[in-house]
Design an enzyme around this catalytic site. Sequence first.
Site, PDB file in Angstrom:
ATOM      1  N   ASP A 131       0.900  -1.204   0.023  1.00 18.60           N
ATOM      2  CA  ASP A 131      -0.061  -0.129  -0.013  1.00 18.60           C
ATOM      3  C   ASP A 131       0.773   1.315  -0.087  1.00 18.60           C
ATOM      4  O   ASP A 131       0.573   2.167  -0.870  1.00 18.60           O
ATOM      5  CB  ASP A 131      -1.141   0.040   1.333  1.00 18.60           C
ATOM      6  CG  ASP A 131      -1.884   0.994   1.150  1.00 18.60           C
ATOM      7  OD1 ASP A 131      -3.039   1.217   0.722  1.00 18.60           O
ATOM      8  OD2 ASP A 131      -1.547   2.316   1.649  1.00 18.60           O
ATOM      9  N   VAL A 184      -5.526   2.526   0.011  1.00 20.89           N
ATOM     10  CA  VAL A 184      -5.442   1.674  -1.192  1.00 20.89           C
ATOM     11  C   VAL A 184      -5.875   0.289  -1.057  1.00 20.89           C
ATOM     12  O   VAL A 184      -6.618  -0.217  -1.947  1.00 20.89           O
ATOM     13  CB  VAL A 184      -4.320   2.181  -1.863  1.00 20.89           C
ATOM     14  CG1 VAL A 184      -4.271   1.433  -3.506  1.00 20.89           C
ATOM     15  CG2 VAL A 184      -3.826   3.344  -2.195  1.00 20.89           C
ATOM     16  N   ASP A 185      -5.294  -0.245  -0.212  1.00 26.72           N
ATOM     17  CA  ASP A 185      -5.921  -1.724   0.068  1.00 26.72           C
ATOM     18  C   ASP A 185      -7.227  -1.809   0.319  1.00 26.72           C
ATOM     19  O   ASP A 185      -7.947  -2.834  -0.187  1.00 26.72           O
ATOM     20  CB  ASP A 185      -4.924  -2.351   1.325  1.00 26.72           C
ATOM     21  CG  ASP A 185      -3.839  -2.763   0.770  1.00 26.72           C
ATOM     22  OD1 ASP A 185      -3.516  -3.238  -0.311  1.00 26.72           O
ATOM     23  OD2 ASP A 185      -2.746  -3.095   1.817  1.00 26.72           O
ATOM     24  N   VAL A 186      -7.754  -1.045   1.401  1.00 24.82           N
ATOM     25  CA  VAL A 186      -9.127  -0.933   1.641  1.00 24.82           C
ATOM     26  C   VAL A 186      -9.973  -0.706   0.419  1.00 24.82           C
ATOM     27  O   VAL A 186     -11.115  -1.351   0.153  1.00 24.82           O
ATOM     28  CB  VAL A 186      -9.521   0.001   2.674  1.00 24.82           C
ATOM     29  CG1 VAL A 186     -11.243   0.152   3.030  1.00 24.82           C
ATOM     30  CG2 VAL A 186      -8.762  -0.403   4.037  1.00 24.82           C
ATOM     31  N   GLY A 242     -10.076  -3.722  -1.981  1.00 27.04           N
ATOM     32  CA  GLY A 242     -10.705  -4.867  -1.489  1.00 27.04           C
ATOM     33  C   GLY A 242     -12.438  -4.432  -1.704  1.00 27.04           C
ATOM     34  O   GLY A 242     -13.198  -5.070  -2.061  1.00 27.04           O
TER      35      GLY A 242
END
Length: 362
Positions: free
Chosen positions: A137, A163-165, A168
């Site tokens: 991220d 960015v990961d969230v 997802g």
Amino acid sequence: MGALDGVVVADFGRVLAAPYATMMLADLGAEVVKVEHPRGDETRAWGPPHARGEATYFLSVNRNKRSRVLDLATAEGRAAARELALGADVLVENFRPGTMRRFGLDYETLSKEHARLVYCSVTGFGSGRGADLPGYDLLVQAVGGLMSVTGAAEPTKVGVALVDVLTGMHAAVGVLAALRHRDATGEGQAVEVDLLSVLLSSMVNQSAGYTLAGAVPGLLGNRHPSIAPYEVFPTADRPVVLAVGNDRQFARLREALGLPADERFATNELRVAHVDALAESLTGRLRTRPAAHWFALLTPLGVPCGPVNDLAGAFELAESLGLRPTADVDGLALVSNPIRMSATPPTYRLPPPALGGATGSG
């Protein structure tokens, strides 16, 4: 009954983006089997802080799942993983591109026997020329441009792996769309999302400013490139935010603060052009009273205003508004799923699993 009751998800995801996606599906009723290496998901070791001896990082994205330990480096582990995948409706993975192929668990291989499989891959930079780049991220925030507009004195990362969230969330949307297509046609498909593309899409107006007008913004601090006043201001005690989105709101703000009319601030475009002078004028008045005073004065007038809360204050606010920001899951106060549905709301059936605790190993 959940909206996804009967949907079985084989979750080969690790860390954050893929586990967040599968937790969203699990909250909506899907049965999720989390496949873990014998060492466990990396985030089990990402502490402090901890709760019940487990890292809260892991606990934050793994409720409503069962854990199954499989060593994919062994023939036994690969065989068990293949059996799981062929019995699932959805498979989600975020290994480096090519890894699942080496295990015989790639979409091309599995779909030959399971044409209805929805197979979601989460990558850092796609499965082409960016396949070998590590998908972290922080790295994507840097090379994807987010840090270039975040911070005041120097490029700064967002305070969470945003960015990961976001990736997802996009993965979950892709899976749901693919399930809808499968219900209509009987055909599964491959879904792929990558962190860089998600970030570029999620930067919305900033990205469009570049692609449509060639605008390359720099560090914005707490200001907005196109709206003013839209930033953080000091008060007599703690900072407060003003997010004034139109001229009517600004007129109410000016009158409430007792500021004289100024032609430089007559329209939003002029306020953006004279943002430093505007900030100086507002700051002089806002410093005279505490943040709570301005919040109480401006909010009833329809002027977007609020103090800069810490997390304790944020959860207290959500509670006061009746939003129920936490859910008790086997005695753990986990953050609630933010989706509200009238007929099939999210449910909290299982706490985050102990490593391999529910379904053994292979």
